[in-house]
Scaffold this active site. Structure first.
Site, PDB file in Angstrom:
ATOM      1  CB  THR A 131      -0.894   0.004   1.258  1.00 47.76           C
ATOM      2  OG1 THR A 131      -1.523   1.265   1.385  1.00 47.76           O
ATOM      3  CG2 THR A 131      -0.090  -0.257   2.525  1.00 47.76           C
ATOM      4  CG  ASP A 132      -1.147   4.937  -1.090  1.00 45.12           C
ATOM      5  OD1 ASP A 132      -1.717   4.287  -0.181  1.00 45.12           O
ATOM      6  OD2 ASP A 132      -1.732   5.805  -1.763  1.00 45.12           O
ATOM      7  CD  GLU A 133      -3.569   3.680   4.321  1.00 43.74           C
ATOM      8  OE1 GLU A 133      -3.380   3.500   5.528  1.00 43.74           O
ATOM      9  OE2 GLU A 133      -4.692   3.774   3.817  1.00 43.74           O
ATOM     10  CE1 TYR A 156      -3.493  -2.642   5.556  1.00 44.28           C
ATOM     11  CE2 TYR A 156      -3.354  -0.280   5.084  1.00 44.28           C
ATOM     12  CZ  TYR A 156      -3.390  -1.599   4.638  1.00 44.28           C
ATOM     13  OH  TYR A 156      -3.319  -1.867   3.293  1.00 44.28           O
ATOM     14  CE  LYS A 160       0.010  -4.593   2.980  1.00 45.32           C
ATOM     15  NZ  LYS A 160      -0.398  -5.939   2.452  1.00 45.32           N
TER      16      LYS A 160
END
Ligand code: NAD
Ligand code: DAU
Length: 348
Positions: A131-133, A156, A160
């Site tokens: 993810t870009d997060e 989260y 990741k």
């Protein structure tokens, strides 16, 4: 790649990926879908697939954290590639109860990497879907590139980030052939209605409040799920091993504008519909809420020639139409009937 293990294939993106790979891509081999079937895993997301592709699709209900179950899958199906989607994926849940995120996203990924190490002679690729997060938040300017330092904000995204680091470490230390992709926000068919877009569509259909966090001025970069699936497959086939590719929609939107657009499109598309803008309700903000995501995917575009096919308007129209066309899926998800179905079929 003849026997691809897809983890988390009953979730939103995993099920779209399996449908794409079997039905629309140039892949001619077999997919083994290993999914624990958490609240987010719904076998109905793949309805018709086992019947249509009896020799090319297998489902195994299994937890990626279980080494014996994973080892059995690698042995039984001669797995030669992995596309790893399985994860706890919802930021709000990670804030309320981080435990499962640490287990599945970190320990589960570690366990799969150990399998790749054990069966290394046979493994052509471990593709890690991320993810870009992991990059944290942007201010008003700039874009996330593959070189942006990691700065995750939620349990989260931290989990990741940890899994991304493990994947890279296994490439460097054990020469496991890996690729990674870090993608922006997806939307489309089969998305569980805890995420912004399906939640707003379903609430608007029921004339229920549309909860917008804070002032609604947070920005996300939206990508239609099939475009993400095509990007992942392109990277799996042609991406340089050991490399990371960002994936995005070049589609920055304020949350409030996304919600207004859903209200207006529903008013136009739904027979006899009217805009639900009056349902918009500003609520308490998410703790640690990242302000803005925006992806620079020029590496993927230049090296592998991928660009998104859908605009936000065409993708949103397809998405809203899908939810309007599938009231049975919605009611079984909302009532929890799909969970009782899983219990009857697998847990007794
Ligand atoms: P999802 O929550 O819809 O699906 C997750 C799937 O994983 C479910 O089928 C669930 O049953 C399964 N799963 C969970 N724990 C498991 C375990 N321990 N063992 C086996 N299966 C397990 O998630 P999604 O939105 O489809 O996201 C898929 C992947 O893509 C995730 O890795 C996520 O981080 C990443 N991603 C998502 C987005 C997005 O916008 N949704 C964007 C970028 C990246
Ligand atoms: O950027 C990629 C990520 O996108 C993925 O890695 C995650 O798995 C996926 O869940 C998604 O994370 P977000 O937190 O961005 O998605 P979500 O749909 O939860 O929220 C989108 C934006 O909308 C965010 O700014 C929070 C806001 N929001 C969300 C919900 C559920 C609201 O304002 N109201 C809501 O009810």
């Amino acid at each position: 790649m003849k026997n691809i293990l897809v983890t988390g294939g009953c979730g939103f993106i995993g099920s779209n990926f399996i449908r794409y790979l079997l039905d629309e891509s140039d892949f001619t081999g077999r997919i083994v879908n290993a999914d624990k079937l958490t609240y987010a895993g719904n076998p109905e997301n793949l309805s018709g697939i086992a019947e249509k592709f009896p020799k090319r699709y297998e489902f195994v209900k299994a937890d990626i954290c279980d080494p014996d179950a994973m080892s059995e899958i690698f042995e039984t199906y001669s797995i030669d590639a992995i596309c790893h989607f399985a994860a706890e994926s919802h930021v709000d849940r990670s804030i309320a109860e981080p435990d499962a995120f640490i287990k599945t996203n970190i320990t589960g990924t570690f366990n799969l990497l150990e399998m790749a190490r054990r069966y290394k002679d046979h493994i052509m690729l471990f593709h890690h879907v991320s993810t870009d997060e992991v990059y944290g938040t942007l201010g008003a300017d700039g874009f996330f590139t593959e070189d942006t330092p990691y700065s995750p904000s939620s349990p989260y995204s931290a989990s990741k980030a940890a899994s991304d680091h493990l994947v890279r470490a296994y490439h460097k230390t054990y020469s496991i052939p890996v690729t990674l992709s870090n993608c922006s926000n997806n939307y489309g068919p089969y998305q569980f209605p805890e995420k912004l877009i399906p939640l707003m569509i379903l609430n608007a259909l029921e004339e229920e409040p549309l909860p917008v966090y804070g002032d609604g001025r947070n920005i996300r970069d939206w990508l239609y799920v099939k475009d993400h699936c095509k990007a992942v497959w392109t990277i799996m086939k042609e991406g340089r091993r050991g490399e990371t590719y960002n994936i995005g929609g070049r589609c920055e939107m304020y949350n409030i504008d996304v919600v207004r657009m859903i209200c207006d499109l529903l008013g136009q598309i739904k027979p006899g519909g009217k805009s639900g803008r009056h349902l918009i309700t500003f609520v308490k903000d998410r703790p640690g809420h990242d302000l803005r995501y925006a992806i620079d995917f020029s590496k993927l575009e230049k090296e592998l020639g991928w660009t998104p096919a859908e605009s936000f308007e065409t993708g949103m129209k397809k998405t809203i139409q899908w939810y309007l066309d599938n009231p049975g899926w919605i009611s079984r998800v909302k009532s929890g009937e799909y969970l009782s179905w899983i219990e009857r079929h697998y847990d007794q």
